[in-house]
Scaffold this motif. Structure first.
Motif, short mmCIF file in Angstrom:
data_model
loop_
_atom_site.label_atom_id
_atom_site.label_comp_id
_atom_site.label_asym_id
_atom_site.label_seq_id
_atom_site.Cartn_x
_atom_site.Cartn_y
_atom_site.Cartn_z
N VAL A 44 1.05 -1.21 0.04
CA VAL A 44 -0.09 -0.08 0.13
C VAL A 44 0.90 1.29 -0.10
N ILE A 45 0.52 2.29 -0.81
CA ILE A 45 1.40 3.45 -0.95
C ILE A 45 0.59 4.46 -0.17
N LEU A 46 1.04 5.06 0.78
CA LEU A 46 0.66 6.31 1.71
C LEU A 46 1.18 7.43 1.54
N PHE A 60 2.03 12.97 -7.68
CA PHE A 60 3.43 12.17 -7.50
C PHE A 60 3.19 10.77 -6.80
N VAL A 61 2.13 10.58 -5.87
CA VAL A 61 1.59 9.24 -5.53
C VAL A 61 1.05 8.42 -6.75
N GLY A 62 0.13 9.10 -7.39
CA GLY A 62 -0.17 8.49 -8.75
C GLY A 62 1.03 8.00 -9.58
N CYS A 63 1.97 8.69 -9.69
CA CYS A 63 3.10 8.42 -10.67
C CYS A 63 3.86 7.18 -10.21
N GLN A 67 4.03 3.64 -11.88
CA GLN A 67 5.50 2.94 -12.33
C GLN A 67 5.73 1.63 -11.54
N LEU A 68 5.16 1.27 -10.35
CA LEU A 68 5.24 0.14 -9.59
C LEU A 68 4.41 -0.93 -10.18
N GLU A 208 10.36 8.43 -11.11
CA GLU A 208 10.79 6.60 -12.06
C GLU A 208 12.11 6.41 -11.08
N ASP A 209 12.77 7.44 -10.48
CA ASP A 209 13.94 7.12 -9.53
C ASP A 209 13.19 6.26 -8.48
#
Lengths: 225, 219
Positions: A44-46, A60-63, A67-68, A208-209
């Motif tokens: 989970v990305i929070l 940024f969270v969406g990006c 990417q993941l 991306e990094d």
């Protein structure tokens, strides 16, 4: 230049192509424990809560999420809002754990550990940071006459993107480590008749990094490149 | 009817049309927000209490209206969402719940009632980016939760301040404000869910017999 406008434009474009690549990027990883993710497990990305300061930009969270999850070997990312709903009220801005040391207490609450494991959620990734303009300058003049218009001059600005991703292992209730990305870039607008914006996409580069390093970190493999 | 010689506004019908368009434009300056009414079920252990919910019209019909200089007039309907989140939470927080019409009638309407919970909104405030010089919308809601014994004795009036904020990325002003208000309501629900049993007067009045066991489990 012999005064032909097309040569001037091509020269500016060529210089711009060279200078647009002027991004400096630094990625760091601090790993505290061995990591790995099994089939059927997700992350989970929070974004860090606004109670802890400025929240990370949603784009940024969406990006990072995109990417993941990209490609056949992408990680499974559990939707953030669904996670907050499933674990309500324990991941609201006011009640969310502030540090990995809060995890054992949180997971000991009735039903929490069972809900997390039932959903197959292995890691929490807390994103923090932002993008800021750190400098800029230059000048440009534009004029319009009958049948002609044009600009001359040069403007520039520098942006810095600094983000970190703290990875908490929910299975072991530990702080797995942190990935950091720091990207600086200079955008410029040279103008010789026509202004040509050359934008350094620092936030995209940072996304991306950090996503690339994060994927490697979670899988437990060495980072690419 | 007066006519203008250059012909721009010669027809009365055209004037009427312009007046209607102006009226519609002025009416369109108002912002109307209705907060969504879906709240997640709380993952908490039920307290060994049966609660009567006293949801009066001022609470379930609450609309915050505000006229702002230099901005549109706003109307934020919180009432339906109020009713949904408090019911959703109470269903999980208490062993049993039932609506009651007054504190005095609670025992008749719910013979097993242990307490009566009456929520109320004290104040609502909000800010928009132009006002706060930030890039987000923010909503503050201050609730008062009155908790009564079945005999009508007021045990406590618990004040809960809730806050929500939302960016405006991809959202209209009304959508961002709705989102901020919804997050504020979730904040209130989270505060009540995690803090109700910790309130000293509530513990003393209702949870004394099972204090140690219940509070440890809900912490």
């Amino acid at each position: 230049m012999n005064g032909h406008p097309a040569i001037g434009v091509l020269t500016v474009l060529g210089l711009g192509a060279l200078l647009a690549g002027c991004l400096t990027s630094r990625v760091e990883e601090l790993k505290n424990t061995a990591t790995g993710i099994d089939a059927g497990e997700s992350i989970v990305i929070l974004s860090a809560s606004y109670h802890k300061g400025k929240a990370v930009e949603e784009d940024f969270v969406g990006c990072v999420r995109e990417q993941l999850t990209r490609g056949d070997s992408g990680l499974a990312v559990y939707p953030e809002q669904q996670f907050a709903d499933d674990l309500f009220p324990w991941f609201e801005p006011r009640t969310a754990p502030q540090s990995p040391t809060d995890l054992p207490e949180l997971l000991a609450k009735p039903g929490v550990a069972e809900r997390v494991s039932g959903k197959g959620i292995r890691y929490l990734v807390w994103l923090n940071g932002g993008t800021e303009q750190t400098g800029g300058g230059g000048s440009m003049s534009c004029a319009i006459g009958i049948g002609v218009a044009g600009c001359i001059g040069f403007g520039w600005w520098e942006n810095e993107s600094k983000y970190d991703a703290a990875v908490w292992d929910l299975r072991n209730a530990t702080d797995a480590g942190t990935v950091r990305a720091n990207v600086n870039g200079t955008s410029m607008v040279p103008a010789l008749i026509i202004p040509i914006p050359l934008i350094a996409r620092v936030k995209t580069a940072a996304c991306e990094d950090i996503a690339g390093q994060l994927a490697a970190f979670i899988r437990g493999s060495a980072p690419d490149g | 009817m007066e006519t203008i010689s250059n012909g721009d506004l010669r027809l009365p019908g055209r004037r009427l049309a312009i007046a209607v368009l102006l009226a519609l434009a002025v009416a369109g300056c108002g912002g109307e927000v209705v907060v969504r009414q879906t709240f997640p079920a709380a993952l908490v252990q039920s307290l060994p209490l049966r609660a009567g919910l006293l949801l009066d019209e001022t609470f379930v019909g609450y609309v915050h209206r505000e006229e702002r200089k230099g901005d549109r007039d706003w109307s934020i309907a919180l009432g339906d969402a109020n009713r949904e989140w408090i019911r959703s939470l109470a269903d999980r927080l208490f062993a049993a719940t039932q609506d009651v019409t007054s504190v005095a009638n609670a025992r008749n309407e719910m013979p097993t009632v242990d307490l009566v919970l009456q929520p109320a909104i004290d104040t609502v405030e909000f800010s928009v980016p132009r006002q706060s010089a930030t890039d987000h919308y923010a909503v503050w809601i201050r609730y008062n939760f009155s908790v009564y014994k079945p005999d009508g004795e007021l045990v406590t009036r618990w004040r809960v301040s809730a806050y929500g904020q939302s960016g405006d990325e991809g959202l209209s002003a009304a959508e961002a404000l709705e989102r901020a208000a919804y997050i504020a309501m979730r904040d209130a629900a989270a505060t009540v869910a995690t803090g109700f049993a910790r309130q000293k007067k509530i513990k003393t009045a209702f949870l004394q017999s099972s204090l140690d066991e219940t509070v440890e489990q809900s912490d």
